[in-house]
Design a protein around this motif. Sequence first.
Motif, short mmCIF file in Angstrom:
data_model
loop_
_atom_site.label_atom_id
_atom_site.label_comp_id
_atom_site.label_asym_id
_atom_site.label_seq_id
_atom_site.Cartn_x
_atom_site.Cartn_y
_atom_site.Cartn_z
N ALA A 34 47.10 31.69 36.44
CA ALA A 34 45.92 31.78 37.30
C ALA A 34 45.99 33.02 38.20
O ALA A 34 44.99 33.74 38.38
N GLU A 35 47.16 33.28 38.76
CA GLU A 35 47.31 34.45 39.63
C GLU A 35 47.09 35.75 38.85
O GLU A 35 46.41 36.67 39.34
N ASN A 36 47.63 35.84 37.64
CA ASN A 36 47.47 37.05 36.84
C ASN A 36 46.02 37.25 36.38
O ASN A 36 45.53 38.38 36.33
N LEU A 37 45.34 36.16 36.04
CA LEU A 37 43.93 36.27 35.66
C LEU A 37 43.07 36.69 36.85
O LEU A 37 42.12 37.47 36.70
N THR A 38 43.41 36.20 38.02
CA THR A 38 42.69 36.59 39.24
C THR A 38 42.86 38.08 39.51
O THR A 38 41.90 38.78 39.87
N LEU A 39 44.08 38.58 39.32
CA LEU A 39 44.34 40.02 39.51
C LEU A 39 43.54 40.86 38.52
O LEU A 39 43.25 42.04 38.78
N SER A 40 43.15 40.26 37.39
CA SER A 40 42.35 40.97 36.39
C SER A 40 40.86 40.87 36.67
O SER A 40 40.04 41.30 35.86
N GLY A 41 40.51 40.26 37.80
CA GLY A 41 39.12 40.24 38.22
C GLY A 41 38.33 39.02 37.80
O GLY A 41 37.10 38.99 37.96
N LEU A 42 38.99 37.98 37.30
CA LEU A 42 38.29 36.78 36.88
C LEU A 42 38.26 35.74 37.99
O LEU A 42 39.11 35.74 38.89
N SER A 43 37.29 34.83 37.92
CA SER A 43 37.14 33.75 38.89
C SER A 43 37.95 32.55 38.41
O SER A 43 37.54 31.83 37.49
N VAL A 44 39.10 32.31 39.04
CA VAL A 44 40.08 31.35 38.51
C VAL A 44 40.69 30.51 39.63
O VAL A 44 40.88 30.98 40.75
N THR A 45 41.00 29.26 39.30
CA THR A 45 41.87 28.43 40.14
C THR A 45 42.80 27.66 39.21
O THR A 45 42.67 27.74 37.99
N PHE A 46 43.76 26.92 39.79
CA PHE A 46 44.68 26.14 38.94
C PHE A 46 44.84 24.74 39.50
O PHE A 46 44.53 24.46 40.66
N TYR A 47 45.35 23.85 38.64
CA TYR A 47 45.42 22.42 38.96
C TYR A 47 46.63 21.81 38.26
O TYR A 47 46.85 22.04 37.08
N HIS A 48 47.40 21.02 39.02
CA HIS A 48 48.47 20.22 38.42
C HIS A 48 48.77 19.03 39.33
O HIS A 48 48.26 18.94 40.45
N ALA A 49 49.58 18.11 38.83
CA ALA A 49 49.81 16.85 39.53
C ALA A 49 50.54 17.02 40.86
O ALA A 49 50.49 16.14 41.71
N GLY A 50 51.21 18.16 41.07
CA GLY A 50 51.98 18.35 42.28
C GLY A 50 51.18 18.80 43.50
O GLY A 50 51.72 18.86 44.60
N LEU A 51 49.90 19.10 43.32
CA LEU A 51 49.08 19.54 44.44
C LEU A 51 48.73 18.36 45.35
O LEU A 51 48.66 17.21 44.91
N GLU A 52 48.48 18.65 46.62
CA GLU A 52 48.01 17.62 47.54
C GLU A 52 46.65 17.11 47.07
O GLU A 52 45.85 17.84 46.47
N HIS A 53 46.36 15.84 47.37
CA HIS A 53 45.11 15.22 46.92
C HIS A 53 43.89 16.01 47.37
O HIS A 53 42.96 16.23 46.59
#
Length: 652
Positions: free
Chosen positions: A260-279
């Motif tokens: 997600a971080e690398n895609l964002t650096l390439s100018g795309l609109s991105v976020t990421f999601y996994h079970a370890g994130l706060e609710h």
Amino acid sequence: MNVQSILKKYWGYDDFRGIQREIIDSICLGRDTLGLMPTGGGKSITFQVPALAMEGVCIVITPLIALMKDQVHHLRQLGIRAAAVYSGMSHEQTLTVLENCILGSTKLLYVSPERLSSQLFQTKLRHMQVSFITVDEAHCISQWGYDFRPSYLEIANIRTLLPGIPILALTATATPKVVDDICDKLTFITQGDGEHQSSPTTNSVEHSFAVFKMSFERKNLAYIVRQSPDKFNELLRLLQGSQGSAIVYVRSRRHAREIAENLTLSGLSVTFYHAGLEHVEKDRRQRDWQHDRVRIMVATNAFGMGIDKPDVRLVIHFDCPDSIEAYFQEAGRAGRDGLPAQAILLYNGNDSSKLAKRVEDTYPPRDYIKQVYEHLAYYYQIAAGDGYGVSREFHIEEFCQRFRHFPVRVHSALHILERAGYIEYDEEADHQARIRFNVNRDDLYRLQQVTADEERVIVTLLRNYGGLFADYGYIDEGIIAQQAGMTGPQTYDILKELSDRGLISFIPRKQVPYIRYMQRREDTEHIILPREVYEDRLEQYRNRIKAMLDYIQNGDRCRSRQLLEYFGEKTTHDCGHCDVCLRETGQMVTADGQREAQKLILSLVADGHRHHITELYRLQLPVEELHAALSVLVSEEQIYHEDGFLIGSAKK
């Protein structure tokens, strides 16, 4: 009110889709019923509508707490009385919900399978008028299924408390062997003469109870396997060359963040999601993506279950899934609006060895599993012969550091020990938020620097919860948000701000895994891992990995046909738009061909009438040109798509 009127009143649809009506009629007749419907097939309608049509409360068993909360919230917005019971609720909250069901003020009660065995739930259940039981994600009950959960085996025991009450089982991924196992484990009852209701859209399987299968074929979805030595650059190229919402599935939390971080650096609109994130962070990112504030979601398999976003144009698997069931379910989240979409799996020479290692990590050696059990006892300081019923938080990183283990293998070992009956490993133990007021009631009313939103939250807290001036009390942020007219993230931010200013003490909701000893601690040499728990499931897992590799590496047969045949569905035609079919036909999308396709589509909708999406296939255009042209026209708003129909922009 009949089921057709209920559908129109609450959901606004004029008619049912696919096999929805057949399933609803079957369960309304009191018949045990199994519905096999692909992702996006409209499973929830098949139990929510009859729940409103029948007397009593429908018990809905589902494994995902987040999903049940979302569905309860949505149903309440529609004016339907729904509630949920799950881990993390206080005794008083659970009691209130169950008493309301007994009193008849609830139509749908969602419950996690772990709650079924609790004494409180079973006692209250005996006094409820239950219309029927719905088992969502029913493949979880099968030892042959890809996501077997021991807690699902409790469902059959509930039948003894509710004799004669029918069960509706629903799943989007089940092989013929799993179908048989679901029916066996749920002790499906033979009723009447055993004949099926049938229709032209129903592929009924030969059982004495009702089993309805909707075709898993997705005509609008192109399955593509792409060989790529440089996966990231291929991913970047695909995303830059596409329009609309996209999901990128990866294997690990670290991978999700990095990509997600690398895609964002390439100018795309991105976020990421996994079970370890706060609710709260999960909710925020999910909503940003669902409401198109972010175009691309990079996620682990924790994301997607119950996500009802119809306009996903692209699902890319950066890492190979470990089963066709998982792949089919995740890929099926693309194109649920019936418009052209793609499911692309990126593959290179390293993936075979990675999948082989996954077998070793998922089923580590027996001696290793016993060692984890022994280290767990050291971790909790539990002596041999003690520990029965002991429940403790489990911090896997700390455990692995202390005993020099790798988290993936520990995680697998704990699940095997759970299936063997030694422990209960609850990864989704949900601890509700708690607050306490730090000022007395009189001082609270004299506060001057409180915003209107803060005041609404404070008033909502005071109306719903007592004793907060004396001690911490559990709160439900979703209820507070709903009654205060705010979103969940807004409510969280206000509670955090009030806490930072010292007006309240706020302990946010958290998700910490728990381990509970289901029997006294045994000496390591006495640990028994039965064949059905270890060897049999290891062999099943190897077979699923092999089936996945066979699918990836078989470039001679239509991808759609391979997937359908895996699930026992025979088909005589190729899809025409997977990578195999396109390579065989030599179809290429040309600029001239795409422009000609656009003209034909615009000509079709120029009469101002609504045209069903299936009418496009009568234009006899090459599938790839049709998909490309339609994608451009929708993105440029020259045509619109509503409930499976196309409308010209002039009419809109």
